[in-house]
Design a protein around this motif. Structure first.
Motif, PDB file in Angstrom:
ATOM      1  N   MET A   5     -17.979  -0.551   2.473  1.00  0.00           N
ATOM      2  CA  MET A   5     -17.706  -0.182   1.077  1.00  0.00           C
ATOM      3  C   MET A   5     -17.452   1.316   0.913  1.00  0.00           C
ATOM      4  N   LYS A   6     -17.147   1.992   2.009  1.00  0.00           N
ATOM      5  CA  LYS A   6     -16.840   3.419   1.922  1.00  0.00           C
ATOM      6  C   LYS A   6     -15.421   3.610   1.409  1.00  0.00           C
ATOM      7  N   LYS A   7     -15.272   4.549   0.482  1.00  0.00           N
ATOM      8  CA  LYS A   7     -13.966   4.765  -0.130  1.00  0.00           C
ATOM      9  C   LYS A   7     -13.242   5.956   0.477  1.00  0.00           C
ATOM     10  N   SER A   8     -11.940   5.881   0.421  1.00  0.00           N
ATOM     11  CA  SER A   8     -11.123   7.012   0.828  1.00  0.00           C
ATOM     12  C   SER A   8      -9.736   6.816   0.228  1.00  0.00           C
ATOM     13  N   ARG A   9      -8.797   7.683   0.669  1.00  0.00           N
ATOM     14  CA  ARG A   9      -7.407   7.518   0.238  1.00  0.00           C
ATOM     15  C   ARG A   9      -6.503   7.461   1.454  1.00  0.00           C
TER      16      ARG A   9
ATOM     17  N   ILE B 140       0.853  -1.193   0.000  1.00  0.00           N
ATOM     18  CA  ILE B 140       0.000   0.000   0.000  1.00  0.00           C
ATOM     19  C   ILE B 140       0.886   1.240   0.000  1.00  0.00           C
ATOM     20  N   ARG B 141       0.477   2.242  -0.781  1.00  0.00           N
ATOM     21  CA  ARG B 141       1.258   3.474  -0.840  1.00  0.00           C
ATOM     22  C   ARG B 141       0.424   4.642  -0.331  1.00  0.00           C
ATOM     23  N   LYS B 142       1.121   5.632   0.131  1.00  0.00           N
ATOM     24  CA  LYS B 142       0.482   6.893   0.512  1.00  0.00           C
ATOM     25  C   LYS B 142      -0.270   7.415  -0.713  1.00  0.00           C
ATOM     26  N   GLY B 143      -1.525   7.843  -0.522  1.00  0.00           N
ATOM     27  CA  GLY B 143      -2.304   8.381  -1.633  1.00  0.00           C
ATOM     28  C   GLY B 143      -3.142   7.356  -2.363  1.00  0.00           C
ATOM     29  N   ASP B 144      -2.909   6.062  -2.126  1.00  0.00           N
ATOM     30  CA  ASP B 144      -3.685   5.023  -2.810  1.00  0.00           C
ATOM     31  C   ASP B 144      -5.155   5.092  -2.411  1.00  0.00           C
ATOM     32  N   GLU B 145      -6.017   4.764  -3.397  1.00  0.00           N
ATOM     33  CA  GLU B 145      -7.434   4.685  -3.093  1.00  0.00           C
ATOM     34  C   GLU B 145      -7.721   3.359  -2.393  1.00  0.00           C
ATOM     35  N   VAL B 146      -8.500   3.426  -1.324  1.00  0.00           N
ATOM     36  CA  VAL B 146      -8.841   2.210  -0.587  1.00  0.00           C
ATOM     37  C   VAL B 146     -10.332   2.183  -0.311  1.00  0.00           C
ATOM     38  N   VAL B 147     -10.816   0.982   0.048  1.00  0.00           N
ATOM     39  CA  VAL B 147     -12.211   0.840   0.427  1.00  0.00           C
ATOM     40  C   VAL B 147     -12.263   0.025   1.708  1.00  0.00           C
ATOM     41  N   ALA B 148     -13.189   0.422   2.596  1.00  0.00           N
ATOM     42  CA  ALA B 148     -13.333  -0.289   3.867  1.00  0.00           C
ATOM     43  C   ALA B 148     -14.429  -1.338   3.732  1.00  0.00           C
ATOM     44  N   LEU B 149     -14.162  -2.528   4.250  1.00  0.00           N
ATOM     45  CA  LEU B 149     -15.161  -3.594   4.239  1.00  0.00           C
ATOM     46  C   LEU B 149     -15.666  -3.790   5.665  1.00  0.00           C
ATOM     47  N   PRO B 150     -16.974  -3.994   5.873  1.00  0.00           N
ATOM     48  CA  PRO B 150     -18.002  -4.191   4.852  1.00  0.00           C
ATOM     49  C   PRO B 150     -18.725  -2.918   4.412  1.00  0.00           C
TER      50      PRO B 150
ATOM     51  N   ILE C 164     -14.249   2.791  11.051  1.00  0.00           N
ATOM     52  CA  ILE C 164     -13.834   1.406  10.814  1.00  0.00           C
ATOM     53  C   ILE C 164     -13.429   0.814  12.154  1.00  0.00           C
ATOM     54  N   SER C 165     -13.912  -0.396  12.428  1.00  0.00           N
ATOM     55  CA  SER C 165     -13.615  -1.029  13.712  1.00  0.00           C
ATOM     56  C   SER C 165     -12.706  -2.227  13.511  1.00  0.00           C
ATOM     57  N   ARG C 166     -12.189  -2.719  14.624  1.00  0.00           N
ATOM     58  CA  ARG C 166     -11.422  -3.960  14.607  1.00  0.00           C
ATOM     59  C   ARG C 166     -12.263  -5.058  13.963  1.00  0.00           C
ATOM     60  N   GLY C 167     -11.625  -5.862  13.163  1.00  0.00           N
ATOM     61  CA  GLY C 167     -12.326  -6.964  12.511  1.00  0.00           C
ATOM     62  C   GLY C 167     -12.748  -6.617  11.102  1.00  0.00           C
ATOM     63  N   GLU C 168     -12.750  -5.310  10.788  1.00  0.00           N
ATOM     64  CA  GLU C 168     -13.079  -4.907   9.421  1.00  0.00           C
ATOM     65  C   GLU C 168     -11.784  -4.865   8.611  1.00  0.00           C
ATOM     66  N   MET C 169     -11.906  -4.636   7.308  1.00  0.00           N
ATOM     67  CA  MET C 169     -10.723  -4.756   6.469  1.00  0.00           C
ATOM     68  C   MET C 169     -10.618  -3.594   5.478  1.00  0.00           C
ATOM     69  N   ILE C 170      -9.378  -3.132   5.282  1.00  0.00           N
ATOM     70  CA  ILE C 170      -9.124  -2.103   4.278  1.00  0.00           C
ATOM     71  C   ILE C 170      -8.442  -2.777   3.092  1.00  0.00           C
ATOM     72  N   VAL C 171      -9.009  -2.572   1.896  1.00  0.00           N
ATOM     73  CA  VAL C 171      -8.463  -3.191   0.686  1.00  0.00           C
ATOM     74  C   VAL C 171      -8.481  -2.161  -0.447  1.00  0.00           C
TER      75      VAL C 171
ATOM     76  N   TRP D  95     -28.220   8.576   7.692  1.00  0.00           N
ATOM     77  CA  TRP D  95     -28.356   7.398   8.556  1.00  0.00           C
ATOM     78  C   TRP D  95     -27.143   6.513   8.381  1.00  0.00           C
ATOM     79  N   GLU D  96     -26.610   6.170   9.500  1.00  0.00           N
ATOM     80  CA  GLU D  96     -25.396   5.366   9.456  1.00  0.00           C
ATOM     81  C   GLU D  96     -25.733   3.955   9.916  1.00  0.00           C
ATOM     82  N   VAL D  97     -25.315   2.998   9.172  1.00  0.00           N
ATOM     83  CA  VAL D  97     -25.507   1.625   9.616  1.00  0.00           C
ATOM     84  C   VAL D  97     -24.185   1.138  10.185  1.00  0.00           C
ATOM     85  N   GLY D  98     -24.141   1.083  11.483  1.00  0.00           N
ATOM     86  CA  GLY D  98     -22.919   0.609  12.140  1.00  0.00           C
ATOM     87  C   GLY D  98     -22.922  -0.907  12.165  1.00  0.00           C
ATOM     88  N   ASN D  99     -21.865  -1.463  11.685  1.00  0.00           N
ATOM     89  CA  ASN D  99     -21.759  -2.920  11.664  1.00  0.00           C
ATOM     90  C   ASN D  99     -20.630  -3.325  12.593  1.00  0.00           C
ATOM     91  N   ILE D 100     -20.984  -3.579  13.844  1.00  0.00           N
ATOM     92  CA  ILE D 100     -19.900  -3.822  14.807  1.00  0.00           C
ATOM     93  C   ILE D 100     -19.704  -5.297  15.044  1.00  0.00           C
TER      94      ILE D 100
END
Lengths: 494, 303
Positions: free
Chosen positions: A277-281, A265-275, A311-318, A489-494
């Motif tokens: 599906m929110k995107k960021s860099r 992973i590099r600084k500036g790369d586009e990523v998405v959080a699972l589950p 993003i919480s523990r157990g979730e994944m950034i890809v 509305w935020e759906v928190g998936n903990i």
């Protein structure tokens, strides 16, 4: 005096750059496995003299070697109980280094009832040394060990044909064993296999090439271990970052800590959080020393993102263009590690990366006879039994096939009553049953239930405690800082 | 653009240890880091600081003070904890101390049992810690070579070497029932040389006792013991001589033998280590109490 100081500094500078090879040794008590390891340690001059003195003392008392000979195996069998039984009962880790490399040896026993120890010792190994006795060649146990090594996905195998001194260093004997073994490994799809004719007891071809095997074209075992390339064994293609710990030292800093499971992973790369599906860099890759421009597996890092995403523990950034399987159903190989047999009525805890969830074993597809590698009809597994099962998890997990990605394809099953690690799994593939996704996950709609906002934090904390227990409950609540124009509305998936 | 995608062995060990430390912080309610003030502890503490940078470490540091530690260790401990913002807990078995228990009067076994093992178990119970980090390495001693990174302890803090949980990949089973706990060894895969190398590269402060200096010593049962305070038995006082010595491990001063040495830098220590004929635990009197003594102590709850 000045020169001497430079020498040690030069030594340390070179030592600092060495890489690490983790290896597994497998073989029975009689194959001379402990003797081989003792020899590697001894001859690479890493045994301290006083350890040797203690050894001579112990040898006189309980040693199994002949009179006047050092029993190298005693160096390794640390536990009192084992010494009395004369066998290694568990995994022992040994450390040595040469001018080329550092080594960690996981020494595991060969007895059938201790399959689980070999699996334990081999899970992190880059390479496996499988010992056979030159007088007996490939036996049932050799097949079993080789099957386990292939199951664990260990990329490099060394077949150590030991006790060559007892067959007069016969090329014919060695070649026959080698060919028989290569037939076995090609059947299992193992590509990198190297065979050595050895006498661990007398040191032939262990550290130095032996003059007694002039027909052998290869290097010594140690030379091979020092040079076998392992840098391409890691998955550097698929970026997977399971969030392990969320760091919030102040309101301006939200860091996602974890170990890069695979990829770069590099600084500036586009990523998405699972589950979500929110995107960021990637805003920064933070470490104690400062920022990194890129990071790769297996580094432990801390990532900050451009956008405020929960993003919480157990979730994944890809990466958005390279997603793992996202689901709750999969087919997997499973090794039963518990004295207590499998009970399909039980809800286990499944720990996969940093994610813990409840899980059930729905179906046993088949069991493998580890001696013949035949598939047998599925029945519940007992200790040391291996086979293929289907599993359903309560929470969504983010996984890959173990063959493609060890770090995201492996999991353990924990017994909810005894807390033992009951089984370990290597995922084969996802199953297509995800259509009723989350229908059975309870949802709390806080607003609908008429719960006051002042209680939200307490409820979320309670839900997080439940999530640690592997129970998933989805909370629906208005965003803490609602935008007046469009209530979010935020759906928190903990 | 080309990327360097290889880690050196030290970078790999560091990443592994940080992962272990974070996993404990995430999965346990009430962890503690046990701090012996030795070189391994110093590395472990730095790794914890790294794991949570730029934040604060979310668990306390605890030292079990046997009341017979070298004075320089205690000074170092207090200064380090203060300078690095650690929440430091110090616990001792005051009952035994007030009853006069010590290595000279009661022998090393009774002293260790009461002032170290019992003090540790009492402290763990007092604070109800469910996980305790220790700085032990697998290359130190034979029974440690077989211990898991997450080492399960029953409600009596006992280790059962025959019944350890399988431990695979980097997935650690942290589930315990009330009263049970896990000892966690983030430095399991480090060797003595790795520790020194890391201290050198990272400039980690360590207790000056590791470096050679003229110190007042007396020979007891073949060990060079430094007279650190006035509790040395009177009959031994006339035998004190100044010797150029350093310590390879640190513990209770009457139980920790010094080695004669001129090594005043880390490079010189490593050089001495590479050419020396004794492994580091030989200067520890307690290892030789009885056969398989470390394993016995571990079963009873000592590290």
């Amino acid at each position: 005096m000045e020169d001497k100081k430079l020498d040690i500094k030069a030594y340390l500078d070179a030592d600092e750059k060495k890489d690490l090879l983790r290896l597994l040794t497998a073989g029975s008590v009689d194959d001379g496995k402990s003797t081989l390891i003792g020899r590697l340690l001894f001859d690479s001059k890493k045994l301290y003299e006083d350890q040797l003195q203690a050894l001579e003392r112990d040898s006189r008392r309980v040693g199994n070697a002949g009179a006047g000979q050092i029993d190298y195996a005693l160096l390794l069998d640390g536990l009192k109980a084992e010494r009395e039984e004369g066998i290694t009962i568990d995994v022992a880790y040994r450390y040595f280094s040469t001018n080329q490399r550092k080594f960690i040896i996981a020494d595991t026993p060969g007895h059938e009832q201790y399959t689980r120890n070999m699996i334990t010792g081999g899970s992190t190994a880059n390479l496996a040394i499988i010992l056979v006795d030159a007088r007996t060649g490939v036996i049932t146990q050799t097949r079993r060990h080789t099957f386990l090594v292939s199951l664990l996905g260990i990329k490099h195998i060394v077949l150590a044909v030991n006790k060559m001194d007892l067959v007069n260093f016969s090329e014919e004997v060695f070649t026959k064993i080698k060919n028989e073994y290569l037939a076995l490994t090609s059947q299992l799809g193992i590509e990198d296999v190297t065979c050595f004719p050895l006498s661990a007891l007398e040191g032939d071809n262990v550290v130095e090439k032996s003059p007694r095997t002039p027909w052998f074209q290869g290097t010594s075992l140690l030379q091979f271990l020092e040079t076998v390339p392992i840098d391409r064994d890691r998955n550097m293609q698929d970026f997977r970052f399971p969030v392990q710990y969320v760091l919030r030292p102040n309101l301006d800093f939200r860091g996602f800590c974890g170990k890069v499971a695979s990829g770069v992973i590099r600084k500036g790369d586009e990523v998405v959080a699972l589950p979500s599906m929110k995107k960021s860099r990637v805003k920064n890759i933070v470490t104690y020393e400062g920022e990194l421009s890129y990071a790769f597996c297996p580094q432990s890092i801390c990532i900050t993102l451009e956008d405020e995403i929960d993003i919480s523990r157990g979730e994944m950034i890809v990466r958005p263009d390279n997603l793992p399987n996202i689901g709750r159903y999969f087919q997997t190989m499973l090794v039963w590690m518990d004295e207590e047999p499998m009970d399909r009525g039980k809800q286990f805890f499944l720990k996969h990366n940093t994610n813990t969830t409840r899980a059930t074993i729905d179906e046993v597809c088949y069991r493998v006879d580890v001696n013949t590698m035949e598939q047998l009809p599925g029945t519940d597994f007992k200790l040391n039994e291996i086979g293929c099962v289907r599993i359903t998890t309560a929470k969504t997990i983010f996984f890959d096939a173990y063959k493609q990605n060890k770090a995201t394809g492996a999991f353990i099953l924990i017994d909810p009553i005894t807390n033992n690690t009951s089984a370990v799994g290597m995922i084969i593939r996802p199953l297509e049953m995800d259509d009723i996704n989350k229908a059975d996950v309870p949802t709390l709609d806080l607003k609908k239930l008429g719960i006051g906002e002042e209680h939200y934090e307490a409820i979320e904390k309670a839900m997080k405690d439940l999530a640690r227990q592997g129970l998933e409950i989805v909370i629906r609540r208005p965003s803490p800082t609602p935008n007046p124009s469009s209530p979010k509305w935020e759906v928190g998936n903990i | 653009m080309n990327y360097e995608l290889n880690l050196s062995h030290l970078q790999e060990l560091e990443a592994e240890s940080i992962h272990i430390i974070r996993e404990v912080a995430a999965e346990f309610e009430n962890p503690v880091m046990l701090y012996s003030i030795g070189k391994d502890s110093s590395v472990m503490v730095r790794l914890a600081e790294k794991a949570f940078a730029p934040g604060k470490v979310p668990f306390p540091l605890m030292h079990i003070d046997s009341k017979w530690k070298f004075r320089e260790m205690i000074e170092f401990r207090d200064r380090y904890a203060k300078e690095h913002g650690w929440n430091l807990i110090v616990e001792s078995n005051m009952e035994a101390f007030n009853a006069g228990v010590g290595p000279f009067t009661h022998g090393s076994k009774v002293h260790t049992d009461l002032m170290k093992t019992k003090a540790l178990l009492d402290a763990l119970n007092k604070y109800k810690f469910d996980a305790a980090f220790g700085g032990a390495r697998r290359d130190e001693e034979k029974s440690r070579a077989k211990e898991r990174i997450f080492s399960f302890r029953d409600q009596f803090n006992q280790w059962d070497p025959k019944n350890q949980r399988p431990e695979l990949w980097d997935i650690y089973n942290s589930r315990v029932h009330k009263g049970e706990s896990i000892r966690v060894f983030p430095l399991s895969n480090w060797t003595e040389l790795d520790i020194w190398q890391y201290i050198r590269l990272e400039n980690i402060p360590i207790v000056p006792l590791y470096f050679a200096k003229e110190r007042p010593c007396v020979e007891i049962d073949g060990n060079l013991i430094m007279a650190d305070d006035d509790r040395l038995p009177k009959e031994l006082v006339p035998k004190i001589h100044n010797r150029m010595v350093r310590f390879r491990t640190l513990g209770c001063w009457p139980l920790t033998g010094a080695v004669e040495s001129n090594a005043t830098t880390i490079e010189e220590i490593v050089e001495e280590m590479m050419t020396t004929t004794k492994s580091e635990r030989t200067t520890r009197v307690i290892d030789f109490d009885q056969e398989a003594s470390m394993e016995q102590k571990k079963r009873e709850g000592y590290f």
